[in-house]
Design an enzyme around this catalytic site. Structure first.
Site, short mmCIF file in Angstrom:
data_model
loop_
_atom_site.label_atom_id
_atom_site.label_comp_id
_atom_site.label_asym_id
_atom_site.label_seq_id
_atom_site.Cartn_x
_atom_site.Cartn_y
_atom_site.Cartn_z
CD GLU A 34 -15.56 95.50 51.08
OE1 GLU A 34 -15.58 94.53 50.35
OE2 GLU A 34 -14.41 96.12 51.13
CB SER A 36 -17.22 91.03 50.06
OG SER A 36 -17.63 89.89 50.89
N GLY A 39 -12.62 95.11 55.69
CA GLY A 39 -11.41 94.62 56.28
C GLY A 39 -10.50 94.26 55.46
N GLY A 40 -10.84 93.78 54.22
CA GLY A 40 -10.10 93.08 53.26
C GLY A 40 -9.43 91.83 53.52
CB THR A 41 -6.57 90.10 52.34
OG1 THR A 41 -6.92 89.83 50.97
CG2 THR A 41 -5.83 88.51 52.62
CB CYS A 42 -5.19 92.09 56.89
SG CYS A 42 -4.67 92.14 58.53
CG HIS A 441 20.97 87.57 80.31
ND1 HIS A 441 21.23 86.64 79.14
CD2 HIS A 441 20.92 86.79 81.32
CE1 HIS A 441 21.39 85.50 79.68
NE2 HIS A 441 21.07 85.66 81.05
#
Length: 471
Positions: A34, A36, A39-42, A441
Site C-alpha cells: 500500500e 498511501s 482501504g482504497g477509495t471506499c 406490512h
C-alpha cells in the site's frame, strides 16, 4: 536481495486485502503493498466518508422539516461543518485502522508501505525491496478524471477527494458533471446550507438511466433549490478574484455561473499509469484500464487485476465480488465468472435510487417481448407515513420466460428493497414467486407484488401492443 513470496497483492482496496487474508490462511506466503492510506477509495474517499455526509445531510434536512411532523424547535437550524467533518473522519479512520491492523497481524502476510512498480512479469519493486512471486494481483483502484476543459489549468477546483477535506461550508458550490458524485455531493451541500449549481454537458442527468429516472431525479434536486444547467456543450472554466465557475457559451440562459468553490465530477480514471505495467507486458485499453477476462486474468499468465482498475464495475461491491471470483477459482477449485453477475448499484441521493438489471431502452433493443410494471411512491403507505413520497418504482419482465430483466426503485428504502428483485434474478425464478409472496406490512417491498399484478406489455417491445404506459 530478493524477497520470495507465493503471491503479491498491490493495493488495499475492497478485493486485495480479503484475497491476501484468504491466501495467507491457506498457507501461502503473501506480500501486500500500500503506497498511501489503507482501504482504497471506499474507506477513504468513497462509500464510507460520503455516506456519513449523506447521513448528516439527512439529519439536518429532517430537522428543518420537524414542523411537518408536529415537532417544535427553538432557534435557527445550522450546520457545524467542523463537527460534520470530525464525525466523517472518525468513522473512516476506524475502518482504515482496522483494516491495517488486520493485515499486519495476519500470519503469512507481510505488509509493505511504498510505491509498487513492476520490474518483470513476476517481480515488483517497492522502494529498495524487490519482491518476487509467481502470482501477482493488482488492486490499485481509480481516481477522479480531470478532462482537458478550457481554463482547467488556471482555475482552482476540488475533486471528490479534496472536497472531503473541507471543514467550512461553501457559500456557493458549482459542480461540473451529472453523475453519481455530482448529484450526491450537490444534495449533501445544499442541505448543509450551500447554494448549489450543477452543470452538465449532456441533455439530462445520469444519461445511462431511463429518461423518466433522469427527469424525476432532476425534479427531486430542484425541489431543494439546486440549480441544474444542462446542454453546456461549450464549457470553459474560469476564475476571477475569489470566484470560480464556468462560462456556458453554448447553453441557454445565464452564460456564466460562478461561486466560492468548484467541484469537477466528470468520471474516473484508473491508477495504472505509474506501475511499470509495460515491463510486465500487461495490456491496458484506450482509457488505461487493465484488460482482463471473465476470471479477472490479464494477458500475462500469473497476473490478475481486481477492482476499479479493471473497468469491470467501478463499485465497492463489484470489487469485493472480484475477490470472491478469484478466490473461488484459485483456492476453492470452483468455476466462477464475472459474466455471471448482474449489474446492480445505488445512487445515494435522498430518496435513493436502487437499480438492477437492464433499462427500458436496453430491453427494447434486446428484441424480447417485455412486460412492465410501474408504481408511484405516493401510493406506498409506508412512504406516506414517513412523509417521503418522491419517486416511483418499476420492473421489467421477460414475457416468455417470466424472469425479471431489471428493476428501478427511486424512493425511500429503495436502496434496500431493490434486493428483492436482484435475488430472484440470480435464482432465475419467475416473477410469480414474488407475486404470490406474502410481504410484511407496512413496507415499501410489499408493493412490489402488487405492482406485478398490473404488468402490461412494454410499448415498442417485440410482439407487444401499445399499453398506454408512459415511460
Amino acid at each position: 536481495m530478493k524477497n520470495n513470496f507465493d503471491a503479491i497483492v498491490i493495493g488495499t482496496g475492497q478485493s486485495g486485502p480479503f484475497l491476501a487474508v484468504r491466501m495467507a490462511a491457506a498457507g501461502q506466503r503473501v506480500a501486500i503493498i500500500e503506497r498511501s492510506r489503507f482501504g482504497g477509495t471506499c474507506v477513504n474517499t468513497g462509500c464510507i466518508p460520503t455516506k456519513t455526509l449523506v447521513a448528516s445531510a439527512y439529519a439536518v434536512h429532517m430537522t428543518r422539516r420537524a414542523g411537518e411532523f408536529g415537532i417544535q424547535l427553538a432557534g435557527p437550524i445550522s450546520t457545524d461543518m467542523k463537527k460534520v467533518k470530525a464525525r466523517k473522519d472518525d468513522i473512516a479512520g476506524k475502518s482504515r485502522r482496522g483494516l491495517e491492523s488486520l493485515l499486519k497481524s495476519t500470519p503469512n502476510c507481510t505488509v509493505y508501505q511504498g510505491h509498487a512498480r513492476f520490474e518483470s512479469p513476476n517481480e515488483v519493486r517497492v522502494d529498495e525491496e524487490l519482491l518476487v512471486a509467481p502470482q501477482i494481483f493488482i488492486n490499485v483502484g481509480a481516481r477522479a478524471a480531470i478532462p482537458s476543459i478550457p481554463g482547467v489549468a488556471n482555475t482552482p477546483y476540488l475533486t471528490n477527494s479534496t472536497l472531503l477535506d473541507l471543514d467550512i461550508l461553501p457559500r456557493h458550490l458549482v459542480i461540473v458533471g451529472g453523475g453519481y458524485v455530482a448529484l450526491e455531493f450537490g444534495q449533501i451541500f445544499r442541505r448543509f446550507g450551500s447554494e448549489v449549481t450543477i452543470i452538465d454537458r449532456a441533455s439530462r442527468l445520469i444519461t445511462h438511466e431511463d429518461e423518466d429516472v433522469s427527469k424525476e431525479v432532476q425534479a427531486i434536486l430542484e425541489r431543494e433549490s439546486i440549480q441544474v444547467r444542462l446542454n453546456a456543450t461549450c464549457l470553459e472554466l474560469m476564475s476571477h478574484g475569489d470566484e470560480v465557475g464556468a462560462r456556458l457559451r453554448c447553453a441557454e440562459g445565464v452564460s456564466e455561473v460562478s461561486g466560492s468553490h468548484l467541484l469537477l465530477a466528470m468520471g474516473r480514471t484508473p491508477n495504472t499509469g505509474d506501475l511499470g505495467l509495460d515491463r510486465a507486458g500487461v495490456a491496458r485499453d484506450a482509457r488505461g484500464y487493465i484488460v482482463v477476462d471473465n476470471q479477472l486474468r490479464t494477458n500475462v499468465a500469473g497476473i490478475w487485476a481486481l477492482g476499479d482498475c479493471n473497468g469491470r464495475g467501478g463499485f465497492t461491491h463489484t470489487s469485493y465480488n472480484d475477490f470472491k471470483i478469484v478466490a473461488a477459482n484459485l483456492l476453492d477449485h470452483e468455476t466462477r465468472s464475472a459474466a455471471d453477475r448482474i449489474r446492480a448499484y445505488n445512487l445515494y441521493i435522498d430518496p435513493p435510487l436502487g437499480r438492477c438489471g437492464i433499462t427500458e431502452r436496453e430491453a427494447l433493443d434486446s428484441g424480447r417481448r417485455v412486460l412492465i410494471g410501474r408504481w408511484p411512491m405516493t401510493n406506498v403507505g409506508r412512504a406516506v407515513e414517513k412523509g417521503e413520497t418522491q419517486g416511483f418504482m418499476k420492473v421489467l419482465v421477460d414475457a416468455d420466460s417470466k424472469e425479471f430483466l431489471g428493476a428501478t426503485i427511486l424512493g425511500a428504502g429503495g436502496d434496500e428493497a431493490i434486493h428483492c428483485v436482484l435475488d430472484l434474478m440470480y435464482a432465475r425464478a419467475p416473477y410469480t414467486v414474488m407475486q404470490w409472496a406474502m410481504h410484511i406490512h407496512p413496507t415499501l417491498s410489499e408493493l412490489i407484488p402488487t405492482m406485478l399484478d398490473q404488468l402490461r406489455p412494454l410499448e415498442g417491445s417485440s410482439g407487444s401492443k401499445p399499453a398506454g404506459l408512459s415511460s
